[in-house]
Scaffold this active site. Structure first.
Site, PDB file in Angstrom:
ATOM      1  N   HIS A  24     -22.986  26.291  40.638  1.00  0.00           N
ATOM      2  CA  HIS A  24     -22.706  27.327  39.639  1.00  0.00           C
ATOM      3  C   HIS A  24     -21.545  26.970  38.702  1.00  0.00           C
ATOM      4  CE1 HIS A  24     -19.881  29.002  42.600  1.00  0.00           C
ATOM      5  NE2 HIS A  24     -20.809  29.615  43.288  1.00  0.00           N
ATOM      6  N   HIS A  78     -21.481  35.109  55.563  1.00  0.00           N
ATOM      7  CA  HIS A  78     -21.463  35.173  54.096  1.00  0.00           C
ATOM      8  C   HIS A  78     -22.914  35.098  53.607  1.00  0.00           C
ATOM      9  CE1 HIS A  78     -20.379  34.595  50.007  1.00  0.00           C
ATOM     10  NE2 HIS A  78     -20.197  33.300  49.989  1.00  0.00           N
ATOM     11  N   GLU A  80     -23.998  34.467  50.391  1.00  0.00           N
ATOM     12  CA  GLU A  80     -24.387  33.697  49.209  1.00  0.00           C
ATOM     13  C   GLU A  80     -25.533  32.765  49.588  1.00  0.00           C
ATOM     14  OE1 GLU A  80     -21.218  31.803  46.931  1.00  0.00           O
ATOM     15  OE2 GLU A  80     -22.607  31.451  45.256  1.00  0.00           O
ATOM     16  N   ASP A  82     -26.362  29.740  49.274  1.00  0.00           N
ATOM     17  CA  ASP A  82     -26.198  28.419  49.900  1.00  0.00           C
ATOM     18  C   ASP A  82     -26.123  28.532  51.417  1.00  0.00           C
ATOM     19  OD1 ASP A  82     -23.805  29.733  49.134  1.00  0.00           O
ATOM     20  OD2 ASP A  82     -22.625  27.917  49.394  1.00  0.00           O
ATOM     21  N   HIS A 145     -15.690  34.319  50.019  1.00  0.00           N
ATOM     22  CA  HIS A 145     -15.624  34.247  48.584  1.00  0.00           C
ATOM     23  C   HIS A 145     -16.293  35.418  47.895  1.00  0.00           C
ATOM     24  CE1 HIS A 145     -18.558  32.077  45.585  1.00  0.00           C
ATOM     25  NE2 HIS A 145     -17.533  32.417  44.895  1.00  0.00           N
ATOM     26  N   ASP A 164     -16.697  30.193  53.659  1.00  0.00           N
ATOM     27  CA  ASP A 164     -16.315  29.398  52.482  1.00  0.00           C
ATOM     28  C   ASP A 164     -14.853  28.940  52.524  1.00  0.00           C
ATOM     29  OD1 ASP A 164     -18.703  29.264  51.120  1.00  0.00           O
ATOM     30  OD2 ASP A 164     -18.253  30.907  49.744  1.00  0.00           O
ATOM     31  N   TYR A 192     -12.078  22.368  45.301  1.00  0.00           N
ATOM     32  CA  TYR A 192     -12.829  23.535  45.794  1.00  0.00           C
ATOM     33  C   TYR A 192     -11.989  24.807  45.607  1.00  0.00           C
ATOM     34  CZ  TYR A 192     -15.482  26.235  49.298  1.00  0.00           C
ATOM     35  OH  TYR A 192     -16.220  27.175  49.961  1.00  0.00           O
ATOM     36  N   HIS A 225     -18.597  24.427  54.398  1.00  0.00           N
ATOM     37  CA  HIS A 225     -18.822  23.277  53.506  1.00  0.00           C
ATOM     38  C   HIS A 225     -17.858  22.164  53.899  1.00  0.00           C
ATOM     39  CE1 HIS A 225     -21.274  25.509  50.614  1.00  0.00           C
ATOM     40  NE2 HIS A 225     -20.333  26.435  50.541  1.00  0.00           N
TER      41      HIS A 225
HETATM   42 FE1  FEO Z   1     -19.844  31.594  48.493  1.00  0.00          FE
HETATM   43 FE2  FEO Z   1     -20.651  28.623  50.022  1.00  0.00          FE
HETATM   44  O1  FEO Z   1     -20.949  30.298  49.257  1.00  0.00           O
END
Ligand code: FEO
Length: 409
Positions: A24, A78, A80, A82, A145, A164, A192, A225
């Site tokens: 994004h 989370h 999101e 991903d 996040h 995240d 990041y 991540h």
């Molecule tokens: Fe806010 Fe890795 O997603």
């Protein structure tokens, strides 16, 4: 595809995405990973899932530990995409007896996946889940996040599964901090932070303070991540403390967009003025440097000087894009200046100054503008602008930039 045992009976079962190059708007030149963790106890819990195209990676890794049908609980830290876009497939395969997520997570899950027959249980800070010998403590971490974000902490293993938080977009075959180059690791962690979490810095400060007050004993931080912090989790906690206070060093960026090199000549003169005062300076041509790499350098820079040629009564498009991106990430405590060459109308540097004022950043003086092509004499105000900003920074006795706030030292 092999799982990796990160603690006794706790396995990394995520996926490595070697091909992603844009997240994004963030340039992920080095790919990323979507980490998920499987904890085997009297009950079995899977913490987070992966991006949908990596569903089979996740399942192959789980099969190397156990039959996925033996998983009792899903913990969704989370929502999101991903981390959750494979969730419908995982729920179908696992048929969990419970799906634990935050209150905001439960709302988002229902709204996003339009599925009301999942066994969702909303949890909040202070709630725990027993797996047998170990217990999972939930900690809501709004805006780290998204509003739904939470951490899962297992005190018996001193393990923080941090969603995240503390992550990096970096595809590697290694899974742990001590297996990779530390400076590169911290650079990726800083990038990041600068591009994902900078705007939530005040909330991060509060979160770090509450974690300190709760006296959580951590010897491993496992983000969703990148690399897992097992050798020195204190390094990333300390770096987040520094970054979330937006502490700066004696470093300046001259960020510019030029049309026929006149604004570039001005940028070099500003650079000279800043360097005269002993600052570490970087010249960043927006035709060559991606906005997310600019943000990484913004993180520890005290001074930001922006220059643009005027195009169609405005600033150059890549400068407008950068400022839009910068505004959203809410940097604070910077000293700024603007400049630009022009032929007839010359609005660009004034428009940049207006954008910086809207961001509540300190502007040292009116924009420096040069009509047509600069020469040695007309460049003087540019050098003086750099010197003036350089002196203001020097007076603050900031630590020298080691070119590596990323080292976390
Ligand atoms: Fe806010 Fe890795 O997603």
């Amino acid at each position: 595809m092999k799982p990796v045992e990160i603690k006794k009976d706790i396995f990394w079962v995520g996926a490595v995405d070697w091909n992603i190059r844009d997240f994004h708007g963030y340039s992920t030149y080095k790919g990323s990973s979507y980490n998920a963790y499987l904890a085997k106890d009297e009950k079995v819990a899977l913490f987070d899932t992966v991006k949908k195209p990596f569903y089979m990676d996740l399942m192959h890794r789980i099969y190397n530990v156990m039959d996925p049908k033996e998983i009792d609980y899903l913990v969704v830290n989370h929502l999101e995409m991903d981390h959750s876009s494979s969730l419908p497939q995982v729920v179908e395969a696992v048929k969990p007896s419970k799906i634990y997520t935050s209150k905001m997570g439960a709302k988002s899950m229902a709204a996003h996946y339009k599925i009301d027959n999942w066994p969702v249980e909303a949890v909040g800070t202070g709630d725990t889940l027993s797996l047998g010998a170990r217990n999972v403590h939930f900690l809501e971490t709004r805006m780290v996040h998204w509003p739904d974000s939470m951490f899962s902490y297992i005190p018996e293993d001193k393990l923080l599964i941090s969603s995240d938080g503390f992550g990096q977009h970096w595809a590697t075959s290694e899974r742990f901090d001590d297996e990779v180059d530390n400076k590169e690791l911290m650079r990726q962690a800083a990038k990041y932070y600068a591009n994902i979490l900078l705007l939530y810095s005040p909330l991060l400060q509060k979160l770090l303070q509450s974690m300190a007050e709760m006296d959580i004993d951590i010897d491993m931080i496992a983000p969703d991540h990148g690399l897992i912090w097992r050798n020195n989790p204190g390094q990333i906690l300390k770096a987040y403390d520094t970054w979330s206070q937006q502490k700066s060093t004696a470093k300046a960026l001259v960020i510019y967009s030029t049309m026929w090199h006149s604004t570039e000549m001005m940028a070099k003169a500003v650079y000279d003025g800043l360097a005269d005062q002993g600052l570490s300076v970087q010249l960043m041509n927006l035709d060559r440097v991606h906005r997310s790499d600019v943000l990484t350098e913004v993180l520890d820079s005290k001074a930001l000087v922006f220059g643009s040629a005027t195009l169609n009564n405005g600033m150059m498009p890549n400068m407008a894009e950068l400022l839009h991106y910068l505004k959203g990430l809410k940097p604070f405590g910077k000293i700024c200046g603007t400049f630009g060459s022009y032929g007839w109308s010359g609005e660009a540097s004034k428009l940049i100054a207006a954008e910086l004022e809207a961001m509540k950043l300190e502007l040292v003086e009116d924009p420096v503008r040069i009509n047509w092509v600069p020469n040695h004499d007309t460049l003087k105000p540019c050098r003086e602008l750099g010197q003036k900003i350089g002196r203001m920074v020097a007076e603050q006795n900031l630590p020298a930039s080691c070119r590596s706030i990323y080292c976390g030292e």
